[in-house]
Design an enzyme around this catalytic site. Structure first.
Site, PDB file in Angstrom:
ATOM      1  CE  LYS A 104      -4.472   0.719   0.281  1.00  0.00           C
ATOM      2  NZ  LYS A 104      -5.519  -0.125  -0.315  1.00  0.00           N
ATOM      3  N   GLY A 214     -25.312   1.165   1.683  1.00  0.00           N
ATOM      4  CA  GLY A 214     -24.316   1.663   0.732  1.00  0.00           C
ATOM      5  C   GLY A 214     -24.778   1.368  -0.676  1.00  0.00           C
ATOM      6  CG  ASN A 217     -17.520   1.831  -7.703  1.00  0.00           C
ATOM      7  OD1 ASN A 217     -18.142   1.849  -8.759  1.00  0.00           O
ATOM      8  ND2 ASN A 217     -16.339   2.384  -7.547  1.00  0.00           N
ATOM      9  N   GLY A 219     -22.208  -1.631  -3.479  1.00  0.00           N
ATOM     10  CA  GLY A 219     -23.592  -1.941  -3.123  1.00  0.00           C
ATOM     11  C   GLY A 219     -24.524  -1.934  -4.328  1.00  0.00           C
TER      12      GLY A 219
HETATM   13  P1  NAD Z   1     -18.487   4.415  -2.820  1.00  0.00           P
HETATM   14  O1  NAD Z   1     -17.832   5.660  -2.332  1.00  0.00           O
HETATM   15  O2  NAD Z   1     -18.705   4.210  -4.270  1.00  0.00           O
HETATM   16  O3  NAD Z   1     -19.918   4.261  -2.102  1.00  0.00           O
HETATM   17  C1  NAD Z   1     -20.072   4.330  -0.716  1.00  0.00           C
HETATM   18  C2  NAD Z   1     -21.559   4.246  -0.389  1.00  0.00           C
HETATM   19  O4  NAD Z   1     -21.693   4.191   1.035  1.00  0.00           O
HETATM   20  C3  NAD Z   1     -22.364   5.449  -0.842  1.00  0.00           C
HETATM   21  O5  NAD Z   1     -23.659   5.040  -1.199  1.00  0.00           O
HETATM   22  C4  NAD Z   1     -22.424   6.309   0.437  1.00  0.00           C
HETATM   23  O6  NAD Z   1     -23.547   7.199   0.480  1.00  0.00           O
HETATM   24  C5  NAD Z   1     -22.521   5.259   1.485  1.00  0.00           C
HETATM   25  N1  NAD Z   1     -22.042   5.705   2.801  1.00  0.00           N
HETATM   26  C6  NAD Z   1     -20.942   6.445   3.085  1.00  0.00           C
HETATM   27  N2  NAD Z   1     -20.838   6.625   4.412  1.00  0.00           N
HETATM   28  C7  NAD Z   1     -21.884   5.967   4.974  1.00  0.00           C
HETATM   29  C8  NAD Z   1     -22.325   5.781   6.301  1.00  0.00           C
HETATM   30  N3  NAD Z   1     -21.664   6.306   7.323  1.00  0.00           N
HETATM   31  N4  NAD Z   1     -23.432   5.031   6.505  1.00  0.00           N
HETATM   32  C9  NAD Z   1     -24.101   4.497   5.475  1.00  0.00           C
HETATM   33  N5  NAD Z   1     -23.747   4.644   4.187  1.00  0.00           N
HETATM   34  C10 NAD Z   1     -22.642   5.379   3.951  1.00  0.00           C
HETATM   35  O7  NAD Z   1     -17.629   3.233  -2.172  1.00  0.00           O
HETATM   36  P2  NAD Z   1     -17.501   1.748  -2.712  1.00  0.00           P
HETATM   37  O8  NAD Z   1     -16.417   1.680  -3.702  1.00  0.00           O
HETATM   38  O9  NAD Z   1     -18.854   1.232  -3.037  1.00  0.00           O
HETATM   39  O10 NAD Z   1     -16.951   1.010  -1.406  1.00  0.00           O
HETATM   40  C11 NAD Z   1     -17.821   0.626  -0.351  1.00  0.00           C
HETATM   41  C12 NAD Z   1     -17.043  -0.182   0.683  1.00  0.00           C
HETATM   42  O11 NAD Z   1     -16.436  -1.316   0.067  1.00  0.00           O
HETATM   43  C13 NAD Z   1     -15.902   0.534   1.403  1.00  0.00           C
HETATM   44  O12 NAD Z   1     -15.855   0.042   2.718  1.00  0.00           O
HETATM   45  C14 NAD Z   1     -14.673   0.094   0.653  1.00  0.00           C
HETATM   46  O13 NAD Z   1     -13.516   0.177   1.458  1.00  0.00           O
HETATM   47  C15 NAD Z   1     -15.037  -1.338   0.370  1.00  0.00           C
HETATM   48  N6  NAD Z   1     -14.312  -1.905  -0.771  1.00  0.00           N
HETATM   49  C16 NAD Z   1     -14.442  -1.373  -2.007  1.00  0.00           C
HETATM   50  C17 NAD Z   1     -13.763  -1.914  -3.071  1.00  0.00           C
HETATM   51  C18 NAD Z   1     -13.930  -1.384  -4.460  1.00  0.00           C
HETATM   52  O14 NAD Z   1     -13.405  -1.992  -5.372  1.00  0.00           O
HETATM   53  N7  NAD Z   1     -14.647  -0.303  -4.669  1.00  0.00           N
HETATM   54  C19 NAD Z   1     -12.900  -3.016  -2.861  1.00  0.00           C
HETATM   55  C20 NAD Z   1     -12.791  -3.554  -1.583  1.00  0.00           C
HETATM   56  C21 NAD Z   1     -13.499  -2.979  -0.543  1.00  0.00           C
END
Ligand code: NAD
Length: 413
Positions: A104, A214, A217, A219
């Site tokens: 990282k 969520g 990306n 959810g």
């Molecule tokens: P994103 O920024 O595209 O979406 C985040 C979503 O969560 C949004 O709908 C936002 O409104 C909501 N949100 C933010 N804070 C919140 C809260 N306190 N309570 C409820 N909802 C809340 O992010 P993403 O890429 O969808 O990632 C979501 C999670 O998955 C994160 O924990 C991220 O670390 C993890 N993750 C993502 C990836 C990836 O490839 N995108 C890979 C591994 C892990």
């Protein structure tokens, strides 16, 4: 005050070590990173002033292969956070059957305050100054504050330095610069494939109910695929609001609604009733998918969770205290290192495509992703059953054993 993230990572390692049956020297080796780079990036800002940014890159462990993973451009980045994240990636790659080590890095900077030109200069400077890089050493990818655009600049800079094309040297770049298709959807798609395995094991039939926290990306894609597969998504909530409908939400319409919302939110979608980000977790449903942020299921709300199955699409959504309470009620948890390793798998496909200079279509990406993540799920489930332990413990046991065997064979321990 939150605990130092690296101390938290070491505590988890010590706990996992008790069950993993690996040599003490393996745990000793995994208690610190193999390499740490900390370097200054001096940069003239648009207003002519000189700013000096602190940059990091940690190669936590590369026994299983070259280091790969994200760069964060965030204002509060520190070395212990980077070390902890590099360690988690080492585990995630091992769980996902990915032939890569964990790393990282990033820059302590508020990326949102940079002009486009400043962001480009900083991205290019990071790659110029990064001491070890390339497809067989260290492949940076995107994370918070970085994106496909910053990764394209980094790739271009790397190729200018070397004087030849090297598409496998940088991940998460756009398809136009020899990137891969399907990377944005990979985590949600992988979470869906893993959910299909878990529902089979737990006898949760098609038509069962799902709640998702969520709608980004991860959810959004998981919701789309589950809805298409015939599951009834009854609740979705994000940071700004949410919706409940016992008849099931039309996810296509919900996506359309969120695209027209100023914050891309599901807030205001017409359903049976509006709910918030806490209420969605407590809905009467079969499958709960926290896909937003960490620590949302904790000791104060764990007894209100009604789902039979929790798929940890977000990183660390269930606290250790809550996990104990959920286990006592036989609520099954599929851990984050397994549920959300889809993007790590597709990143390794991106490198393979770059190395072989042959590019796969989305059907090939998805079928290989399905095969690999399903295998990771089955291996984890087998260990969980064999050792009569949780899926989280089983994932860690398998990861520690894989890394440990490789370190042993290499003569490190
Ligand atoms: P994103 O920024 O595209 O979406 C985040 C979503 O969560 C949004 O709908 C936002 O409104 C909501 N949100 C933010 N804070 C919140 C809260 N306190 N309570 C409820 N909802 C809340 O992010 P993403 O890429 O969808 O990632 C979501 C999670 O998955 C994160 O924990 C991220 O670390 C993890 N993750 C993502 C990836 C990836 O490839 N995108 C890979 C591994 C892990």
């Amino acid at each position: 005050m939150s605990k130092n993230p690296f101390q938290t990572a070491l505590t988890t390692l010590q706990e996992a070590a008790k069950m993993a049956d690996v040599e003490p020297n393996a745990i000793k080796m995994l208690s610190q990173p193999k390499r740490i780079f900390e370097f200054a990036i001096p940069m003239k800002m648009d207003n002519g002033e000189l700013e000096i940014f602190t940059a990091y890159r940690v190669h936590y462990n590369d026994a299983l292969g070259q280091v790969k993973n994200g760069l964060r451009f965030v204002p509060d980045l520190d070395l212990d956070t980077v070390k902890a994240l590099g360690f988690w990636m080492t585990i995630k790659h091992a769980v996902g059957g990915i032939p890569a080590g964990g790393g990282k890095g990033g820059v302590r900077v508020d990326a949102g305050k940079l002009s486009e030109g400043e962001l480009e200069r900083l991205s290019r400077a990071y790659i110029r100054k990064l001491p070890m890089k390339g497809a067989w050493v260290d492949i940076p990818g995107a994370d918070i504050g970085t994106s496909a655009k910053t990764m394209a600049w980094m790739l271009d800079e790397y190729e200018e330095i070397n004087g030849f094309h090297s598409p496998a040297a940088i991940n998460d770049k756009p398809a136009e610069t020899s990137g891969t298709v399907g990377s944005m959807e990979a985590t949600g798609t992988g979470a869906f494939f893993v959910t299909m395995e878990a529902v089979r094991d737990l006898n949760i039939p098609k038509g069962s109910t799902v709640a998702i926290q969520g709608f980004g990306n991860v959810g959004r894609i998981a919701a789309r695929l589950l809805h298409k597969e015939g599951y009834k998504v009854v609740g979705v909530a994000d940071y700004f609001g949410g919706v409940y409908d016992s008849k099931g939400i039309d996810i296509e319409k919900l996506e359309e609604h969120s695209l027209n919302h100023p914050n891309r939110s599901v807030e205001g979608y017409a359903g049976e009733k509006a709910i918030n980000k806490e209420e969605v977790l407590e809905l009467d449903c079969d499958i709960l998918i926290p896909a937003a942020v960490q620590s949302v299921i904790h000791e104060e709300n764990a007894d209100k969770i009604k789902a039979k199955l929790i798929m940890e699409a977000a990183n660390g959504p269930v606290t250790p205290g809550a996990e104990k309470m959920l286990q006592e009620r036989n609520i099954h948890i599929v851990p984050d290192v397994l549920t959300n390793c889809g993007s790590a798998i597709v990143c390794s496909f991106e490198r393979t495509q770059g190395l072989t200079d042959s590019y796969w279509d989305i059907e090939t990406i998805n079928s290989r992703l399905k095969e690999q993540i399903t295998k990771a799920y089955r291996e984890t489930m087998d260990t969980a059953q064999e050792k009569d332990t949780s899926m989280r413990n089983a994932a860690w046991i398998n990861a520690l054993q894989k890394v440990s065997k490789s370190m042993k064979a290499r003569g490190w321990i």
